[in-house]
Design a protein around this motif. Sequence first.
Motif, PDB file in Angstrom:
ATOM      1  N   ALA A  72      -1.042  13.629  -1.099  1.00  0.00           N
ATOM      2  CA  ALA A  72      -0.280  12.525  -0.502  1.00  0.00           C
ATOM      3  C   ALA A  72      -0.839  12.157   0.865  1.00  0.00           C
ATOM      4  CB  ALA A  72       1.190  12.910  -0.387  1.00  0.00           C
ATOM      5  N   GLU A  73      -1.209  13.159   1.640  1.00  0.00           N
ATOM      6  CA  GLU A  73      -1.800  12.864   2.951  1.00  0.00           C
ATOM      7  C   GLU A  73      -3.153  12.180   2.792  1.00  0.00           C
ATOM      8  OE1 GLU A  73      -1.594  15.569   6.103  1.00  0.00           O
ATOM      9  OE2 GLU A  73       0.380  16.313   5.536  1.00  0.00           O
ATOM     10  N   ARG A  74      -3.959  12.628   1.827  1.00  0.00           N
ATOM     11  CA  ARG A  74      -5.247  11.968   1.591  1.00  0.00           C
ATOM     12  C   ARG A  74      -5.058  10.540   1.088  1.00  0.00           C
ATOM     13  NH1 ARG A  74      -6.378  16.711  -1.196  1.00  0.00           N
ATOM     14  NH2 ARG A  74      -6.769  15.542  -3.112  1.00  0.00           N
ATOM     15  N   LEU A  75      -4.035  10.335   0.252  1.00  0.00           N
ATOM     16  CA  LEU A  75      -3.744   8.985  -0.229  1.00  0.00           C
ATOM     17  C   LEU A  75      -3.386   8.055   0.927  1.00  0.00           C
ATOM     18  CD1 LEU A  75      -1.682   9.492  -3.499  1.00  0.00           C
ATOM     19  CD2 LEU A  75      -3.852   8.306  -3.282  1.00  0.00           C
ATOM     20  N   ALA A  76      -2.578   8.551   1.849  1.00  0.00           N
ATOM     21  CA  ALA A  76      -2.185   7.737   2.999  1.00  0.00           C
ATOM     22  C   ALA A  76      -3.398   7.370   3.849  1.00  0.00           C
ATOM     23  CB  ALA A  76      -1.144   8.471   3.837  1.00  0.00           C
ATOM     24  N   VAL A  77      -4.282   8.338   4.069  1.00  0.00           N
ATOM     25  CA  VAL A  77      -5.488   8.075   4.869  1.00  0.00           C
ATOM     26  C   VAL A  77      -6.415   7.109   4.140  1.00  0.00           C
ATOM     27  CG1 VAL A  77      -7.585   9.151   5.776  1.00  0.00           C
ATOM     28  CG2 VAL A  77      -5.375  10.249   6.131  1.00  0.00           C
TER      29      VAL A  77
END
Length: 184
Positions: A72-77
């Motif tokens: 999820a954090e990678r998706l946001a970035v």
Amino acid sequence: MTDEGLRLFSADLLLTFLFGAAFVALFALHRWDLRRRRRRVAALRAVGDFGPNSAAVVAVVAAAGVVDPAAAERLAVERRRAFEWDPRLDKVPKAARLARDRAFASERDDVARAAADAARDAVGAALAGAPLEARVLREAAECAAETAAAIAAAERIPAIEFRMLTRAWRTVVGPVGATPRREP
């Protein structure tokens, strides 16, 4: 009050009532249409029929249901990178907003809306107890929603917008199983 004044007052009052009645009728029609579309979206989600690319949308929704906090954090970035988002701004860039509006068809395309809602809810359910910032959770859910809507609307949105809306998902999760339309 004279007869002339009374006649003008009653004409103005009648005109006010007519405009008010027209507004109420249009508002009631709008509410009815919203309710009808909401029911259609719920029916499409229940059946899992998301148009010609239904299998690809179902695969994205299934993958969205198992997204972990790191992804999820990678998706946001990656979403911010795909949209060329200025880190100083909170608002989505204009090109990305236009692409989203075209994919979601300004919320008028019930199939794309159903696909987006299903993907957004799947990410929300997968990350319900995760210790993530609200911004990261919201952006991961929107990334899944944009990907599902772009796949559902792949035949009518330009290829460059399809790639922009699905780039983050393709980078972090994997291929989306659909191709953009061919442009002459």
